[in-house]
Design a protein around this motif. Sequence first.
Motif, PDB file in Angstrom:
ATOM      1  N   ASN A 154       0.832  -1.200   0.000  1.00 31.96           N
ATOM      2  CA  ASN A 154       0.000   0.000   0.000  1.00 31.96           C
ATOM      3  C   ASN A 154       0.874   1.261   0.000  1.00 31.96           C
ATOM      4  O   ASN A 154       0.607   2.209  -0.728  1.00 31.96           O
ATOM      5  CB  ASN A 154      -0.936  -0.003   1.203  1.00 31.96           C
ATOM      6  CG  ASN A 154      -1.838   1.216   1.199  1.00 31.96           C
ATOM      7  OD1 ASN A 154      -2.516   1.478   0.212  1.00 31.96           O
ATOM      8  ND2 ASN A 154      -1.836   1.950   2.293  1.00 31.96           N
ATOM      9  N   LEU A 155       1.912   1.261   0.807  1.00 33.78           N
ATOM     10  CA  LEU A 155       2.808   2.403   0.866  1.00 33.78           C
ATOM     11  C   LEU A 155       3.484   2.654  -0.483  1.00 33.78           C
ATOM     12  O   LEU A 155       3.509   3.777  -0.982  1.00 33.78           O
ATOM     13  CB  LEU A 155       3.868   2.186   1.957  1.00 33.78           C
ATOM     14  CG  LEU A 155       4.884   3.304   2.148  1.00 33.78           C
ATOM     15  CD1 LEU A 155       4.192   4.563   2.655  1.00 33.78           C
ATOM     16  CD2 LEU A 155       5.965   2.874   3.113  1.00 33.78           C
TER      17      LEU A 155
ATOM     18  N   ASN B 151       2.485   1.611  -3.474  1.00 33.21           N
ATOM     19  CA  ASN B 151       1.503   1.935  -4.518  1.00 33.21           C
ATOM     20  C   ASN B 151       0.887   3.320  -4.371  1.00 33.21           C
ATOM     21  O   ASN B 151       0.367   3.868  -5.339  1.00 33.21           O
ATOM     22  CB  ASN B 151       0.400   0.876  -4.550  1.00 33.21           C
ATOM     23  CG  ASN B 151       0.923  -0.461  -5.008  1.00 33.21           C
ATOM     24  OD1 ASN B 151       1.914  -0.547  -5.740  1.00 33.21           O
ATOM     25  ND2 ASN B 151       0.287  -1.532  -4.563  1.00 33.21           N
ATOM     26  N   THR B 152       0.903   3.872  -3.172  1.00 37.20           N
ATOM     27  CA  THR B 152       0.295   5.198  -2.982  1.00 37.20           C
ATOM     28  C   THR B 152       1.336   6.302  -2.847  1.00 37.20           C
ATOM     29  O   THR B 152       0.973   7.460  -2.656  1.00 37.20           O
ATOM     30  CB  THR B 152      -0.596   5.209  -1.725  1.00 37.20           C
ATOM     31  OG1 THR B 152       0.189   4.871  -0.578  1.00 37.20           O
ATOM     32  CG2 THR B 152      -1.764   4.246  -1.882  1.00 37.20           C
ATOM     33  N   TYR B 153       2.618   5.965  -2.959  1.00 34.38           N
ATOM     34  CA  TYR B 153       3.680   6.960  -2.827  1.00 34.38           C
ATOM     35  C   TYR B 153       3.591   7.967  -3.966  1.00 34.38           C
ATOM     36  O   TYR B 153       3.362   7.612  -5.117  1.00 34.38           O
ATOM     37  CB  TYR B 153       5.055   6.286  -2.847  1.00 34.38           C
ATOM     38  CG  TYR B 153       6.186   7.274  -2.890  1.00 34.38           C
ATOM     39  CD1 TYR B 153       6.571   7.967  -1.749  1.00 34.38           C
ATOM     40  CD2 TYR B 153       6.860   7.539  -4.073  1.00 34.38           C
ATOM     41  CE1 TYR B 153       7.597   8.889  -1.781  1.00 34.38           C
ATOM     42  CE2 TYR B 153       7.890   8.454  -4.116  1.00 34.38           C
ATOM     43  CZ  TYR B 153       8.257   9.128  -2.964  1.00 34.38           C
ATOM     44  OH  TYR B 153       9.267  10.048  -3.010  1.00 34.38           O
ATOM     45  N   GLU B 154       3.767   9.241  -3.630  1.00 34.53           N
ATOM     46  CA  GLU B 154       3.796  10.288  -4.645  1.00 34.53           C
ATOM     47  C   GLU B 154       5.023  11.152  -4.403  1.00 34.53           C
ATOM     48  O   GLU B 154       5.221  11.678  -3.312  1.00 34.53           O
ATOM     49  CB  GLU B 154       2.542  11.165  -4.558  1.00 34.53           C
ATOM     50  CG  GLU B 154       2.533  12.270  -5.584  1.00 34.53           C
ATOM     51  CD  GLU B 154       1.325  13.172  -5.466  1.00 34.53           C
ATOM     52  OE1 GLU B 154       1.329  14.212  -6.133  1.00 34.53           O
ATOM     53  OE2 GLU B 154       0.406  12.855  -4.706  1.00 34.53           O
TER      54      GLU B 154
END
Length: 182
Positions: free
Chosen positions: A44-45, A47-50
């Motif tokens: 999750n971390l 895949n959601t990192y921006e």
Amino acid sequence: MTAEKLERTARWIERMDGGIAKLRKVILQDELGICNDLEAMMDNLVNTYEDEWATAVKDPSKRKQFKQFINTEEKVPSSEVITERGQSRPADWPKAYPPAKISYESLVTPKSEWTWVTVARKADMQPNDAGTTSAAVKYGNTQLAVYHVPKRGYYATQQMCPHKRAFVLDHGIIGDTPGGDL
């Protein structure tokens, strides 16, 4: 089974029940049954990192916020730099400041010959949630700081901080005096 703050790993593992053998079971054999949860949290971390900086570089409206001047691509140092012993460093601030009050009589161009010059567009200013905004503009060799104060209008001043001699006033805070003056 956790370490104390700033505790060295060697000391922590020595006092842990089961020592290194227990740690191997927890990590490699998933003795606590938490590896799947940890993997899901890591996925999750990832895949959601921006990357905020990559986003700013790719987005022209965000990239615009990092321009030194809103009216030109030119760049100039924001503070005076001197060389000392072969190394660059910021110049010392002056200990005394001569008065900087300018009178109409001291100006070379008479007031009757003054003209308005467009140095920026309102659309180039980027107001925040409160409606205030500021930006630096360049006109010839002169830098100006332009401010918008809601319900008061636009104001401009020199961009150089008079006591620090750094060109940073567009980053400053402006406000009212108790009497309502800016």
